[in-house]
Design an enzyme around this catalytic site. Structure first.
Site, PDB file in Angstrom:
ATOM      1  N   HIS A 192      24.873  27.941 -77.756  1.00 24.07           N
ATOM      2  CA  HIS A 192      24.039  29.425 -77.152  1.00 24.07           C
ATOM      3  C   HIS A 192      23.515  28.745 -75.993  1.00 24.07           C
ATOM      4  O   HIS A 192      22.058  28.844 -76.797  1.00 24.07           O
ATOM      5  CB  HIS A 192      24.024  30.378 -78.029  1.00 24.07           C
ATOM      6  CG  HIS A 192      23.575  31.346 -77.531  1.00 24.07           C
ATOM      7  ND1 HIS A 192      23.166  31.712 -76.094  1.00 24.07           N
ATOM      8  CD2 HIS A 192      23.137  32.392 -78.531  1.00 24.07           C
ATOM      9  CE1 HIS A 192      23.355  32.865 -75.742  1.00 24.07           C
ATOM     10  NE2 HIS A 192      22.697  33.268 -77.493  1.00 24.07           N
ATOM     11  N   GLY A 226      32.856  42.459 -75.908  1.00 19.47           N
ATOM     12  CA  GLY A 226      32.053  42.340 -76.998  1.00 19.47           C
ATOM     13  C   GLY A 226      31.469  44.053 -77.460  1.00 19.47           C
ATOM     14  O   GLY A 226      31.766  44.481 -78.592  1.00 19.47           O
ATOM     15  N   ARG A 227      31.626  45.276 -76.407  1.00 17.74           N
ATOM     16  CA  ARG A 227      31.480  46.454 -76.667  1.00 17.74           C
ATOM     17  C   ARG A 227      32.943  46.665 -76.859  1.00 17.74           C
ATOM     18  O   ARG A 227      32.648  47.997 -78.172  1.00 17.74           O
ATOM     19  CB  ARG A 227      30.535  47.289 -76.045  1.00 17.74           C
ATOM     20  CG  ARG A 227      29.548  47.264 -75.541  1.00 17.74           C
ATOM     21  CD  ARG A 227      28.954  47.993 -73.965  1.00 17.74           C
ATOM     22  NE  ARG A 227      28.892  48.360 -74.046  1.00 17.74           N
ATOM     23  CZ  ARG A 227      27.779  49.806 -74.371  1.00 17.74           C
ATOM     24  NH1 ARG A 227      26.794  49.236 -74.939  1.00 17.74           N
ATOM     25  NH2 ARG A 227      28.272  51.488 -74.608  1.00 17.74           N
ATOM     26  N   ASN A 248      16.018  38.727 -71.317  1.00 12.46           N
ATOM     27  CA  ASN A 248      14.739  37.763 -71.405  1.00 12.46           C
ATOM     28  C   ASN A 248      13.319  37.081 -70.789  1.00 12.46           C
ATOM     29  O   ASN A 248      12.707  35.962 -70.809  1.00 12.46           O
ATOM     30  CB  ASN A 248      14.719  36.329 -72.939  1.00 12.46           C
ATOM     31  CG  ASN A 248      15.542  37.601 -74.357  1.00 12.46           C
ATOM     32  OD1 ASN A 248      15.413  37.972 -74.851  1.00 12.46           O
ATOM     33  ND2 ASN A 248      16.104  36.703 -74.728  1.00 12.46           N
ATOM     34  N   GLN A 264      28.129  29.780 -83.883  1.00 12.51           N
ATOM     35  CA  GLN A 264      27.837  30.438 -82.609  1.00 12.51           C
ATOM     36  C   GLN A 264      26.216  29.385 -82.903  1.00 12.51           C
ATOM     37  O   GLN A 264      25.391  30.785 -83.288  1.00 12.51           O
ATOM     38  CB  GLN A 264      27.739  31.358 -81.617  1.00 12.51           C
ATOM     39  CG  GLN A 264      26.834  31.352 -80.327  1.00 12.51           C
ATOM     40  CD  GLN A 264      26.189  32.276 -79.165  1.00 12.51           C
ATOM     41  OE1 GLN A 264      25.882  33.202 -79.575  1.00 12.51           O
ATOM     42  NE2 GLN A 264      26.863  32.162 -78.614  1.00 12.51           N
ATOM     43  N   ARG A 300      27.929  28.229 -73.993  1.00 14.76           N
ATOM     44  CA  ARG A 300      27.629  29.662 -73.183  1.00 14.76           C
ATOM     45  C   ARG A 300      26.555  29.249 -72.817  1.00 14.76           C
ATOM     46  O   ARG A 300      25.783  29.333 -73.044  1.00 14.76           O
ATOM     47  CB  ARG A 300      27.564  30.552 -74.401  1.00 14.76           C
ATOM     48  CG  ARG A 300      27.882  32.310 -74.163  1.00 14.76           C
ATOM     49  CD  ARG A 300      27.913  33.449 -74.364  1.00 14.76           C
ATOM     50  NE  ARG A 300      29.139  34.420 -74.110  1.00 14.76           N
ATOM     51  CZ  ARG A 300      28.636  35.945 -74.637  1.00 14.76           C
ATOM     52  NH1 ARG A 300      27.715  35.726 -75.170  1.00 14.76           N
ATOM     53  NH2 ARG A 300      29.363  36.573 -74.519  1.00 14.76           N
ATOM     54  N   THR A 335      25.043  40.385 -81.541  1.00 16.34           N
ATOM     55  CA  THR A 335      24.105  40.478 -82.978  1.00 16.34           C
ATOM     56  C   THR A 335      24.296  40.867 -83.379  1.00 16.34           C
ATOM     57  O   THR A 335      24.563  42.844 -82.734  1.00 16.34           O
ATOM     58  CB  THR A 335      22.998  40.195 -81.949  1.00 16.34           C
ATOM     59  OG1 THR A 335      22.897  38.316 -81.604  1.00 16.34           O
ATOM     60  CG2 THR A 335      21.792  40.209 -82.831  1.00 16.34           C
ATOM     61  N   TYR A 390      17.404  31.753 -74.672  1.00 16.30           N
ATOM     62  CA  TYR A 390      16.596  31.227 -76.085  1.00 16.30           C
ATOM     63  C   TYR A 390      16.589  29.313 -75.209  1.00 16.30           C
ATOM     64  O   TYR A 390      17.060  29.172 -74.265  1.00 16.30           O
ATOM     65  CB  TYR A 390      18.238  31.176 -76.501  1.00 16.30           C
ATOM     66  CG  TYR A 390      18.245  33.215 -76.669  1.00 16.30           C
ATOM     67  CD1 TYR A 390      16.501  33.774 -77.888  1.00 16.30           C
ATOM     68  CD2 TYR A 390      19.314  33.829 -76.653  1.00 16.30           C
ATOM     69  CE1 TYR A 390      17.120  35.091 -77.611  1.00 16.30           C
ATOM     70  CE2 TYR A 390      19.536  34.763 -76.910  1.00 16.30           C
ATOM     71  CZ  TYR A 390      18.386  35.815 -77.508  1.00 16.30           C
ATOM     72  OH  TYR A 390      18.790  37.373 -77.761  1.00 16.30           O
ATOM     73  N   ASN A 392      21.332  33.350 -72.121  1.00 17.15           N
ATOM     74  CA  ASN A 392      20.979  34.442 -71.824  1.00 17.15           C
ATOM     75  C   ASN A 392      18.753  35.100 -72.992  1.00 17.15           C
ATOM     76  O   ASN A 392      18.195  34.923 -73.489  1.00 17.15           O
ATOM     77  CB  ASN A 392      20.779  35.262 -73.813  1.00 17.15           C
ATOM     78  CG  ASN A 392      22.250  36.066 -73.129  1.00 17.15           C
ATOM     79  OD1 ASN A 392      22.819  36.081 -71.848  1.00 17.15           O
ATOM     80  ND2 ASN A 392      22.801  36.251 -74.302  1.00 17.15           N
TER      81      ASN A 392
END
Length: 368
Positions: free
Chosen positions: A178, A320-321, A238, A101, A230, A28, A183, A181
């Site tokens: 997705h 990612g990073r 969260n 995604q 995923r 994101t 959601y 995390n």
């Protein structure tokens, strides 16, 4: 192990042939334009990273109801589809592969994002007890969501199906569901957030039902060989929790075998995550439950990713990073070259700074 794969061994994920085993993880970045439409800057950003074995796009809202923070893209209007089509064409011209995604935020939303200012929806009317909703006017407290009625759940499945169809119209190579995390689908799967008493709550079989129905609907549109999913088995992001995550995720991964998906993608809990309350869920056990290709993610380096492939605990690794800061990450890894450091202050929102301005590898280094 003479034939153990490396990060640069080609891999087939369903219908997709990857030239290497480095995936760009979904990230994101909150840089979509008005109307949640992808921009030319987003096209540049993804195209710079086209040497990934596979790009998984940032989480993309399947409906207005599924939105929940500013400047994240959607895939439910013609303008959004057209914007993504430009991104995909650019990635393909650079020789890349890209999945979209599919995202519904569920209770991690706010009335200011919802149709007619309604309550966010969730499996049960349980508000997150940590964190705050990021709205157009700043951080605000989470509200208690509205529990979805049983008769509404086919409509949720239909939202995923419609978004999957729109992703196909935009030219993507496939989609990733997705289910991580904290959601909506994750909220249904885990018993910390799902207190339902109908056929979507209680037992792990019931809590997995929506995930499996969504997977069935999406694979009917794409074919299972272009669909991934995923999960975050030990994650607490969260305000998530489960009384027995090993049993929960072992069950859902096992049940997914019936579809023959392109891959399952697991966010593993790092030692730092565990210090912050995450749960260690044995990767080797989950690996045995899912019979297709397995991707792992979360803080891997060139060395630890190579070791994971060597040990056979995964078939590929998502970064990612490192991909944020190094658009040419596969090339740098191949040469064991120095890496740019990510600028965390530019992760979310903003302009090209910290987005499309990270330099590729210096030509002088390549020629040494």
């Amino acid at each position: 192990m003479m034939n153990a794969p490396t990060l640069f061994t080609p891999l087939r994920l369903g219908a997709v042939e990857m030239p290497n085993r480095l995936l760009m993880a979904p990230l994101t970045r909150m840089r979509a334009g008005p109307g949640r439409m992808p921009t030319l800057s987003m096209a540049e950003y993804y195209t710079q990273r086209a040497k990934a074995g596979l790009i998984v796009s940032e989480a993309t809202a399947i409906s207005q109801q599924g939105t929940g923070c500013p400047n994240t893209p959607g895939i439910y209007t013609d303008g959004q589809i057209a914007g993504w089509e430009g991104v995909v064409k650019s990635v393909h011209m650079a020789g890349g592969r890209i999945f979209l995604q599919l995202w519904h935020m569920g209770r991690i939303s706010h009335p200011s994002f919802q149709p007619e200012g309604g309550l966010p929806v969730a499996p049960s009317a349980i508000a997150p007890q940590s964190g705050q909703a990021l709205t157009e006017s700043g951080l605000q407290s989470y509200v208690t969501p509205r529990a979805l009625e049983t008769k509404e759940l086919p409509g949720i499945v239909a939202q995923y199906a419609a978004a999957a169809k729109n992703a196909w119209r935009a030219g993507f190579d496939g989609v990733e569901i997705h289910n991580a995390n904290g959601y909506l689908l994750d909220q249904f799967l885990r018993d910390g957030t799902n207190h339902r008493e109908d056929e979507y709550g209680g037992s792990v079989e019931n809590r997995s039902r929506l995930t499996l129905e969504v997977t069935e609907a999406v694979t009917k549109i794409w074919g299972a060989d272009r669909v991934g999913i995923r999960f975050s088995p030990g994650g607490v992001f969260n305000d998530m929790r489960d009384s027995d995550p090993l049993a929960t995720f072992s069950h859902v991964l096992h049940e997914l075998n019936r579809f023959g998906l392109a891959y399952a993608h697991l966010i593993v809990s790092t030692e730092e995550d565990i210090r912050h309350g995450a749960v260690p869920v044995p990767l080797a056990t989950l690996r045995k439950e899912f019979h297709g290709p397995l991707i792992i993610a979360n803080g891997f380096t060139r060395m630890t990713a190579t070791q994971a492939l060597l040990e056979g605990v995964a078939d590929a690794v998502a970064f990612g990073r490192l991909f944020i800061a190094n658009p040419d990450l596969p090339h740098r890894f191949q040469l064991n070259a120095p890496l740019n450091s990510p600028d965390e202050s530019t992760f979310y929102g903003g302009t090209e700074k910290g987005y499309t301005d990270y330099p590729a590898l210096n030509l002088e280094f390549v020629q040494k």
